[in-house]
Scaffold this active site. Structure first.
Site, PDB file in Angstrom:
ATOM      1  N   ARG A  38       3.736  -1.124  15.458  1.00  0.00           N
ATOM      2  CA  ARG A  38       2.646  -0.579  16.279  1.00  0.00           C
ATOM      3  C   ARG A  38       3.142   0.080  17.562  1.00  0.00           C
ATOM      4  O   ARG A  38       2.344   0.561  18.359  1.00  0.00           O
ATOM      5  CB  ARG A  38       1.620  -1.682  16.581  1.00  0.00           C
ATOM      6  CG  ARG A  38       2.200  -2.944  17.189  1.00  0.00           C
ATOM      7  CD  ARG A  38       1.215  -4.101  17.132  1.00  0.00           C
ATOM      8  NE  ARG A  38       1.786  -5.349  17.606  1.00  0.00           N
ATOM      9  CZ  ARG A  38       2.456  -6.209  16.847  1.00  0.00           C
ATOM     10  NH1 ARG A  38       2.677  -5.932  15.569  1.00  0.00           N
ATOM     11  NH2 ARG A  38       2.910  -7.334  17.349  1.00  0.00           N
ATOM     12  N   GLU A  97       0.835  -1.204   0.000  1.00  0.00           N
ATOM     13  CA  GLU A  97       0.000   0.000   0.000  1.00  0.00           C
ATOM     14  C   GLU A  97       0.874   1.260   0.000  1.00  0.00           C
ATOM     15  O   GLU A  97       0.653   2.190  -0.790  1.00  0.00           O
ATOM     16  CB  GLU A  97      -0.905   0.035   1.249  1.00  0.00           C
ATOM     17  CG  GLU A  97      -1.985  -1.017   1.283  1.00  0.00           C
ATOM     18  CD  GLU A  97      -1.536  -2.318   1.933  1.00  0.00           C
ATOM     19  OE1 GLU A  97      -0.310  -2.586   1.978  1.00  0.00           O
ATOM     20  OE2 GLU A  97      -2.401  -3.084   2.376  1.00  0.00           O
TER      21      GLU A  97
HETATM   22  O1  LIG Z   1       5.866   0.222   8.380  1.00  0.00           O
HETATM   23  P1  LIG Z   1       5.626  -0.869   7.387  1.00  0.00           P
HETATM   24  O2  LIG Z   1       6.812  -1.773   7.248  1.00  0.00           O
HETATM   25  O3  LIG Z   1       5.189  -0.312   6.067  1.00  0.00           O
HETATM   26  O4  LIG Z   1       4.473  -1.786   7.940  1.00  0.00           O
HETATM   27  C1  LIG Z   1       3.188  -1.279   8.141  1.00  0.00           C
HETATM   28  C2  LIG Z   1       2.338  -2.184   8.983  1.00  0.00           C
HETATM   29  O5  LIG Z   1       2.175  -3.440   8.344  1.00  0.00           O
HETATM   30  C3  LIG Z   1       2.197  -4.487   9.306  1.00  0.00           C
HETATM   31  O6  LIG Z   1       3.380  -5.165   9.150  1.00  0.00           O
HETATM   32  C4  LIG Z   1       1.045  -5.414   9.141  1.00  0.00           C
HETATM   33  O7  LIG Z   1       0.875  -5.770   7.827  1.00  0.00           O
HETATM   34  C5  LIG Z   1       2.146  -3.770  10.644  1.00  0.00           C
HETATM   35  O8  LIG Z   1       2.687  -4.523  11.658  1.00  0.00           O
HETATM   36  C6  LIG Z   1       2.888  -2.522  10.352  1.00  0.00           C
HETATM   37  O9  LIG Z   1       2.631  -1.522  11.302  1.00  0.00           O
END
Ligand SMILES: O=P(O)(O)OC[C@H]1O[C@](O)(CO)[C@@H](O)[C@@H]1O
Length: 544
Positions: free
Chosen positions: A273, A217
């Site tokens: 988190r 995303e």
């Molecule tokens: O900061 P990143 O690596 O983009 O991850 C975003 C989020 O995706 C997750 O890994 C879950 O998909 C969460 O634990 C994390 O906060």
């Protein structure tokens, strides 16, 4: 004595004691408990790190509390807390230390990981962040065309979004109102389009926030942002003036075209988190300024110290964790409501959803066994008083008991007539109504018609925690977040699960990667999913 980790939690004598005790008190109600002990409110309330917690309206007695403490002792909670603070690799499945407490430790308080003081690194990053923020605020950092930056768009998801957006909303009162802050997280293009439609690219800074810098995303939104910017500003050199990154993945950040000078890092010992107080909080610092950001960190630290040093019976996160476990595992309450009576905390329940459910939504213990008890309850909520006119009906008269946390402040940041008094009166009234309800006798005394009485009865006995603080300041926000972080830790420690991994989210990501090319067009190859998924893909191909 066998260690709690080597035998199932439910076969511990302390667990059996609690089960027996539950049988003896499950029929007692809060009205009877309060009638029996005029000092109950005093017995079951505690103050720590500037927060006040009244937990007297929980279905507990002193004996319950003692037995819960005995269970926590048997599960070596104190040892587990020490292990986290000492930087042991307690995230066993990822072989990582869990050191978010180092993110808010003062520079005079080193925390060593593999012989390196991580607090030193943290403070170096914080001062780089502060320098950058000051340059944006004083206008010495300019966009490609020489204009000052007026808009900040944080692109991230999960922990790289929820913390920043929650804290931005929570601390809006302290924010630089002349600037605009937006948060783009969803892969749904609408999120990006709506967040940027009224922004001038030449005055806009994007913060790409991603611990891994590989999240689908975020990377998709990031390249859309780059296209959006370049289509207006032309030259690729604009990237350096309009994009900064917050990540642990330097190589991927460089591949995207961002100068490492414009990257702010953090260690892999910070879970997504648990990262809003790391460089992931750059958008928060841009919104409220370095001084307020440091105040927030000090608040976090105060709660960390409280958690580390206070005996369990006076320790707020320990108490909240144990109460949640008691409701969840013995009364079988499957959800917990979070109801802030503070409009600025409107995203706090959403933030706590990830913090709590991604941490403790696990069915396997550290030793690899399937648990035979429930773990994390569903966390949900909305600010009061709005919730009262929506779903509180179910909390008062529904068939399921929903323990709730009501969070309020003695002083409003926006005193307006008697609004705040009414707000707090409602909060106190809800806690009273949920606990004590309205009996048929009381209704009869009010002269209510007999046929209406069953409909008007509120059985009460619905537990609440009431959390109060002076006012919502950056420090108070830090304390509140740390309170919940540590309460989540307490529960995970007793359940014997790894609260710091998140393997469950992987499967969906892998399957989505498989389906993405299949939606583009038929490859001629037959679809090999189940019949439902195949049919959905075919329907999409037919319609689009
Ligand atoms: O900061 P990143 O690596 O983009 O991850 C975003 C989020 O995706 C997750 O890994 C879950 O998909 C969460 O634990 C994390 O906060």
């Amino acid at each position: 004595m066998t260690s709690a980790n080597s035998v199932s939690l439910t076969s511990l004598s302390e667990w059996s004691e609690l089960s027996r005790h539950y049988e003896s008190i499950k029929k007692t109600n809060l009205r009877a408990l309060f009638d029996a002990d005029p000092s109950r409110a005093e017995t079951f309330s505690v103050q720590g790190a500037g927060l006040f917690l009244d937990y007297s309206k929980n279905r507990i007695t002193s004996e319950t509390f003692e037995k819960l403490l005995a269970l926590s002792k048997r599960c070596d909670l104190t040892g587990k807390i020490a292990a986290m603070f000492n930087g042991e690799k307690i995230n066993q499945t990822e072989k990582r230390a869990v050191l978010h407490i180092a993110l808010r430790a003062p520079s005079s308080q080193p925390v060593f990981l593999d012989g390196i003081d991580v607090v030193k690194e943290v403070h170096e990053t914080l001062s780089r962040m502060a320098t950058f923020v000051r340059r944006i605020h004083d206008g010495s950092w300019k966009g490609q065309t020489g204009k000052i930056i007026k808009n900040v768009v944080n692109i991230g998801i999960g922990g790289s979004d929820l913390g920043p957006v929650m804290a931005y909303e929570a601390l809006k009162f302290y924010s630089h109102r002349e600037m605009t802050f937006r948060f783009v997280s969803n892969i749904d293009g609408t999120d990006f389009v709506e967040a940027t439609r009224d922004l001038d690219p030449s005055e806009t800074l994007f913060i790409l926030s991603s611990k891994t810098f590989t999240t689908l995303e975020t990377m998709t939104n990031a390249s859309t942002a780059r296209d959006w910017l370049l289509s207006s500003l032309g030259s690729r050199e604009a990237i350096a003036r309009h994009f900064v990154a917050v990540s642990t993945n330097r190589a991927e950040v460089m591949k995207f075209g961002i100068d490492p000078e414009n990257m702010f890092g953090f260690g892999d010992w910070v879970g997504g988190r648990y990262s809003m107080d790391s460089a992931i909080g750059l958008s928060i610092m841009l919104a409220v300024g370095p001084v307020h950001f440091y105040e927030m960190l000090a608040g976090f630290h105060e709660m960390d110290e409280h958690f580390k040093k206070t005996p369990p019976e006076k320790n707020l996160p320990v108490i909240m964790g144990l109460l949640s476990l008691w409701e969840n595992n013995f009364f079988g309450s499957a959800t917990r409501g979070i109801f802030p009576y503070e409009q600025y905390l409107k995203r706090f329940p959403a933030y706590l959803q990830q913090l709590t459910m991604e941490s403790n939504g696990k069915h396997t213990t550290m030793t690899g066994n399937r648990v035979n008890y429930d773990t994390c309850p569903v966390i949900w909520g909305e600010p009061g008083t709005n919730g009262q006119h929506s779903f509180y009906q179910l909390i008062h008269q529904g068939t399921r008991i929903i323990p709730s946390d009501l969070i309020g402040f003695f002083h409003s940041l926006n005193p307006l007539g008697n609004h705040h008094q009414i707000l707090l009166a409602n909060m106190f009234a809800q806690s009273e109504a949920l606990a004590f309800g309205l009996s048929p006798e009381a209704l009869r005394k009010q002269g209510i018609a007999e046929e209406l009485i069953p409909h008007k009865v509120c059985e009460g006995n619905r537990p609440t925690n009431v959390i109060l603080a002076d006012r919502l300041t950056p420090a108070t926000l830090g304390k509140l977040v740390a309170l919940y972080e540590h309460s989540v830790f307490v529960q995970g420690a007793i359940w014997g699960i790894d609260s710091f991994d998140q393997w469950g989210v992987e499967l969906g990501k892998v399957l989505a990667q498989r389906i993405i090319p299949e939606l583009k067009e038929s490859t001629g190859k037959p679809l090999v999913h189940d019949s439902s998924t195949n049919a959905l893909i075919e329907l999409y191909r037919e319609k689009v």
